[in-house]
Design an enzyme around this catalytic site. Sequence first.
Site, PDB file in Angstrom:
ATOM      1  N   THR A 126       0.863  -1.183   0.000  1.00 39.82           N
ATOM      2  CA  THR A 126       0.000   0.000   0.000  1.00 39.82           C
ATOM      3  C   THR A 126       0.902   1.236   0.000  1.00 39.82           C
ATOM      4  OG1 THR A 126      -0.101   0.331   2.404  1.00 39.82           O
ATOM      5  CG2 THR A 126      -1.572  -1.340   1.462  1.00 39.82           C
ATOM      6  N   CYS A 127       0.290   2.420   0.099  1.00 42.47           N
ATOM      7  CA  CYS A 127       1.113   3.632   0.128  1.00 42.47           C
ATOM      8  C   CYS A 127       1.917   3.722   1.422  1.00 42.47           C
ATOM      9  CB  CYS A 127       0.246   4.871  -0.028  1.00 42.47           C
ATOM     10  SG  CYS A 127      -1.010   5.070   1.252  1.00 42.47           S
ATOM     11  N   SER A 136      -2.073   1.266  11.071  1.00 42.56           N
ATOM     12  CA  SER A 136      -2.280   2.266  10.020  1.00 42.56           C
ATOM     13  C   SER A 136      -1.814   3.641  10.472  1.00 42.56           C
ATOM     14  CB  SER A 136      -3.761   2.337   9.638  1.00 42.56           C
ATOM     15  OG  SER A 136      -4.196   1.119   9.081  1.00 42.56           O
TER      16      SER A 136
END
Length: 420
Positions: free
Chosen positions: A51-52, A111
Amino acid sequence: MQTSFKALSLSYKTAPIAVREMVSLNEIGCKNLLDKLKEFTSAQEVLVLSTCNRTEVYYSAETDLSKEIIKLIAIEKGFLATSAIAPYFISLQNHDEAVRHLFNVAIGLESQVVGDFQILNQVKNAYQWATQADTVGPFLHRLLHTIFFTNKRVSNETAFRDGAASVAYATVELVEELTQQMENPRVLMLGVGEMGSTVCLNFQKTRIKNVVVANRTHHKAVELAQRANATSIYWEAIQEEIALADVVISSVPGDCFQISPENLPANGFSQPKFFLDLSMPRSIAKEVATLPNAAVYNVDTIKNRATEALEKRLASVPAVEQIITESIEEFQNWVQETGFTATVQQFKNRLEEIRQQEVARALKKLSGQERELLESVTKNILNKIVKLPVLELKAACQRGESDALLEGLSSLFQLEKQEA
């Protein structure tokens, strides 16, 4: 027994955005890496997540494959030297640590904006690609479905999913903040992937109503614009639209599109213009910020915007961690029971082989009725012999102490080692 699950992780916690760009993989890259890991390493079950904010490989193997995996990532990204990226990877060789890490990542504890719900969809995509590549076995299947069920518990039993504290909503909140002095600010959305689409749709809940959408595949821009009450334009018109926009948001990967000072007015802009880069690799050059009245924000600066929701989520973290712990315990019980069941069955099969061999020698000398009696008696003896070890193994399994007994049983009867 499955005891060799491992994880190799590079994330925003360990690496700056420039390094994350170097190892970021799109769907094709993830699938290519899965194929390479199957062909060139001894990894048995593999999941690639990129993911980023992170690039991670989860795998089962008896030995540490970190060096091989990093080398294959470098090859996939088109460079051979790994010295620039290797120090930023963290290798989790302990089975329990790797399992918990995947739980924490998928649920959103790891996250950048705690509780980001998008990461679970990204894990589901990674699971689908791994399944298609045939790198998922019983262990990963069970682990991931346990994680998906755990996410439902977290959503239903805690405030961890309350509010909209995702990166996408943080972007919307930042745009509102930056344009609060502007009347009817114009926002240009470049790219309609998951992130871009979510940002665009979230604008409907705000005072931002003048949103323009562009995408290389025009019909996708049209579809999103219809859903978001926005306006779509052709990709060829983005230069003119950039000049009109107050805010430019790009979620288009930088390896196929770039906004740089060279394609912007050299004398900058007459009024503030904000560039928000949600892509990985970055598609808005940091040098754009050197132009008069231009400001650039990337994914490392677009975070923690939804303060109230974030506070609720942070307060829920202990409850979430407890749910994860309960799920891990249930999952590990399944792992132990799977190994236990397989070993017990092998034990029974081994004894049955011995029984049949000995009975076969005697059957030639016996009548039909005597043969039936012999079969019945020897089977009863076998079941009674098996019963006590099985009861002891079940008790040991509940105490988490079954490994030593299973190893002993396997050694004594020369049973094959079982993996979940």
